[in-house]
Write a protein that holds these residues in place. Structure first.
Motif, PDB file in Angstrom:
ATOM      1  N   SER A 507      -1.407   8.422   3.330  1.00 47.84           N
ATOM      2  CA  SER A 507      -1.270   6.992   3.051  1.00 47.84           C
ATOM      3  C   SER A 507      -1.996   6.661   1.755  1.00 47.84           C
ATOM      4  O   SER A 507      -3.148   7.040   1.559  1.00 47.84           O
ATOM      5  CB  SER A 507      -1.852   6.162   4.194  1.00 47.84           C
ATOM      6  N   GLY A 509      -2.737   3.689   0.892  1.00 46.12           N
ATOM      7  CA  GLY A 509      -3.604   2.542   1.148  1.00 46.12           C
ATOM      8  C   GLY A 509      -3.152   1.232   0.532  1.00 46.12           C
ATOM      9  O   GLY A 509      -3.975   0.352   0.270  1.00 46.12           O
ATOM     10  N   LYS A 511      -1.632  -2.490   0.219  1.00 47.12           N
ATOM     11  CA  LYS A 511      -1.621  -3.659   1.092  1.00 47.12           C
ATOM     12  C   LYS A 511      -0.207  -3.874   1.634  1.00 47.12           C
ATOM     13  O   LYS A 511       0.759  -3.857   0.857  1.00 47.12           O
ATOM     14  CB  LYS A 511      -2.080  -4.899   0.326  1.00 47.12           C
TER      15      LYS A 511
END
Length: 690
Positions: A507, A509, A511
């Motif tokens: 991932s 990360g 948003k």
């Protein structure tokens, strides 16, 4: 008289003592020699017994390697891409032949020997030793074998042998991916001799040279066996003392779908370009196309000079794997990733709106943008492909910030795919320019150079693999899976299927609201943007972005006019996409070189890929013909069942792996779809892109 007798007595005693001394010394010497002989016998028969015993045994015996059968290569459904077959070869051992040329000439009167056979034989001689057996003619018929055998006595050092030959049943299809095998050269032999696998390659003459054949050499090669033979002083075998069977190489199962691969290659026709399709959920490469291709069977046993010259000097560069090594400016397909970088870096918000008046001026220089889009936010910038939005974003971010946010997406670095030779592409930074150029004025980064980066031009150059990798990440909501072609292997002994281990997803990360904003905008491209005409009537949702990348630089005050440019100077057509939009099963990147706007050349190929994968549709002959000519828009004619197109391929059963069930959705739904916009309207949308 008495004195004379005493003298003689003394003389006799002296001689006797001298004689005894000589006898004693001689006795010591003899004893010393016997002691040395005894010591030597002790060394030979006791201390070095094992070594001499082994040497004597080796003179009496010979260990002959048994080369294993090379493993097969199949696609995800068991369709055979590489296999072996047995055939007879006519071979010569040069050390046993007095007059080589005369021998070959005499053989040619019995068995036809072509000029190509002679050239290949001479080339093989350069890479082999005189005592090695070298093929002069391969794939002899039974009649030719019988003719030569009847006169075998005339040709010492020449014999007929049965060998296994590699073959690629599908020829050009997936040729760049599968690769080929070739005779081991001197450099490769040195590397093998220095490796831990040296013993396993005794007797082996060929090795994987390119593609999967090279990357999975260890799994495909197998385990070499051996026979221990008792031999005469002349080296002739008497009987077999011991043996260990060779273990064939494993069968390698690829993630490729041959039906999809063949479809895309057919859709390109004679055009140049590349396509990579990936399952975003796991990184499996479903198709990896590079056009034009070449028949990899030409390289079996060594390609002849004539065919090599044709391939190597062709202006179309068929030997180049464009999907893996060809680098291109991504054009407007870069904009969704730039938009995401702008959001994540804080330089933009989802609702940030700029005014797009059709051009943007920076430092006294005006950057063109097609036509005005008015007030433009992130969503509109992707749908309408606004250049002004991304000119301004690139300027606000700067080259190094762009690099730092785009690099994790997979741009400018190898993806780690299980093929050798991947190009890293170019994702520029100030440090990159300092390292790349020599003169001080070239090393400096100019602010104006940053502007074109925002629209995927300038120094930006990436492979279709990198672009597909980034698209798969976007489709998978910010989670990356390393792309790979190796899916699993079938053990040669147990016949069990074992999946190849892969690293877990990573991932990045992002948003959730940022990545969903970009995803929603790319989905709107197929409904109200530059791709809407091509996807009209599709009974599934998809997301995508068209792109048009310059092959040559056009001045800012000049207008692009394809008719005035040579064919290879025209813009490249690109498209990135994934489908279904909500739960993607396939993501792709495609380029058609020098074909113009993305909406008119690359996007129609993507539409047919999705129709195949999601609906089980294979284009009609009429539609295929239009696609090859670059005239396709929405599909025409009645599509065929994709599953039916695979029936003529050789297929094996893969234990433990279920072949993909190709869906079939009747095309009736397409007939109820709204009509596609006129081609002029699509082209006008495409004109907004640089």
């Amino acid at each position: 008289m008495a004195s004379r007798l005493n003298f003689r007595s003394l003389y006799t005693q002296a001689e006797t003592q001298s004689f005894r001394l000589r006898v004693f010394v001689l006795g010591l010497v003899v004893l010393l020699l016997f002691a040395l002989l005894a010591y030597r016998l002790s060394v030979l028969q006791v201390q070095r017994y094992a070594a001499f015993s082994e040497r004597a045994e080796s003179n009496r015996t010979a260990v002959v390697p048994i080369v294993p059968n090379r493993g097969r290569i199949v696609d995800r459904n068991g369709i055979v891409l590489a296999t072996n077959y047995s055939a007879y070869t006519l071979e010569i051992t040069r050390s046993q032949v007095e007059d080589l040329e005369a021998t070959i000439q005499a053989i040619s009167e019995i068995v036809p020997i072509s000029a190509r056979d002679r050239r290949q034989f001479k080339r093989l001689m350069a890479d082999s030793k005189s005592f090695e057996s070298i093929p002069l003619r391969s794939r002899l018929t039974d009649e030719e074998v019988a003719r030569f055998t009847a006169q075998r006595w005339r040709f010492p050092g020449v014999d007929v042998k049965a060998r296994l030959f590699r073959t690629y049943p599908l020829g050009e299809v997936a040729g760049h991916v599968v690769g080929y095998i070739g005779r081991i050269n001197t450099k490769e032999q040195e590397l093998i001799d220095e490796s831990d696998d040296a013993a396993n390659y005794r007797g082996t003459e060929v090795i994987g040279k390119l593609g999967i054949e090279q990357s999975y050499e260890k799994q495909l090669h197998g385990q070499t066996g051996w026979e221990q033979l008792e031999t005469t002083a002349g080296g002739f075998a008497v009987r077999r003392l011991n043996s260990r069977d060779a273990i064939p190489g494993d069968t390698l199962v690829l993630s490729l779908d041959v039906g999809l691969q063949k479809l895309v290659e057919d859709l390109f026709g004679e055009r140049r370009g590349a396509l990579v399709a990936i399952d975003p959920r796991n990184g499996e490469v479903l198709a990896m196309v590079s056009k034009p291709g070449y028949d990899i069977n030409l390289f079996i046993g060594g390609i002849d000079q004539e065919n090599w010259d044709l391939l190597n000097t062709s202006i179309d560069r068929p030997l180049l794997n464009r999907a893996l090594r060809g680098t291109y400016p991504p054009g407007s397909t870069y904009k969704p990733f730039m938009g995401l970088a702008g959001l994540e870096s804080g330089k933009r918000k989802i609702d940030t709106t700029i005014q797009d008046n059709g051009s943007w001026t920076f430092g006294g220089h005006t950057f063109r943008s097609g036509h005005p889009n008015g007030p433009t936010n992130l969503r509109r910038s992707i749908i309408k492909s606004s250049n002004v939005y991304y000119y301004m974003l690139a300027n606000d971010m700067g080259v190094d910030l762009i690099h730092d946010y785009l690099s994790p997406m997979g741009f400018g670095r190898p993806t780690g795919i299980d093929l050798e030779g991947e190009s890293p592409g170019v994702l520029p930074s100030m440090q990159w320019k300092r390292n790349t150029y020599k003169r001080p004025e070239q090393k400096r980064w100019y602010a104006g150079e940053t502007i074109s980066l925002g629209i995927g031009q300038g120094y930006n150059h990436f492979t279709m693999l990198q672009l597909a990798y980034a698209t798969a990440m976007l489709a998978n909501r910010g989670v990356q899976h390393q792309p790979h072609l190796g899916l699993g292997r079938i053990d040669a002994v147990t016949r069990q299927y074992h999946a190849l281990p892969q690293p877990p997803g990573l991932s990045l990360g992002y948003k959730p609201e940022n990545i969903e904003a970009v995803r929603e905008a790319t989905q709107a491209v197929t409904v109200e943007g530059t791709a809407r005409g091509i996807f009209a009537g599709a009974p599934y949702t998809s997301a995508g972005k068209t792109g048009t990348a310059q092959a040559v630089t056009i001045g800012q005050k000049e207008r692009y006019n394809a008719a005035k440019l040579a064919e290879r100077q025209r813009d490249h057509s690109l498209y990135i996409a994934y489908a279904p939009a909500d739960q993607p099963e396939i993501a792709l990147a495609v380029i058609v070189e020098n074909a113009g706007f993305g909406a008119t050349a690359a996007t129609p190929i993507a539409r047919r890929v999705f129709d195949y994968w999601l609906l089980g549709h294979y284009p009609s002959e009429q539609d295929l013909a239009a696609s090859r000519q670059g005239l396709a828009r929405t599909p025409i004619g009645t599509p065929r069942r994709a599953a039916d197109m695979l029936n003529h391929y050789e297929r094996i059963s893969v234990p433990g792996l279920s072949p993909r069930a190709i869906p079939w959705v009747p095309p009736a739904a397409a007939a109820k779809a709204p009509p596609a916009p006129a081609p002029e309207e699509v082209a006008q949308d495409g004109a907004a892109e640089d």
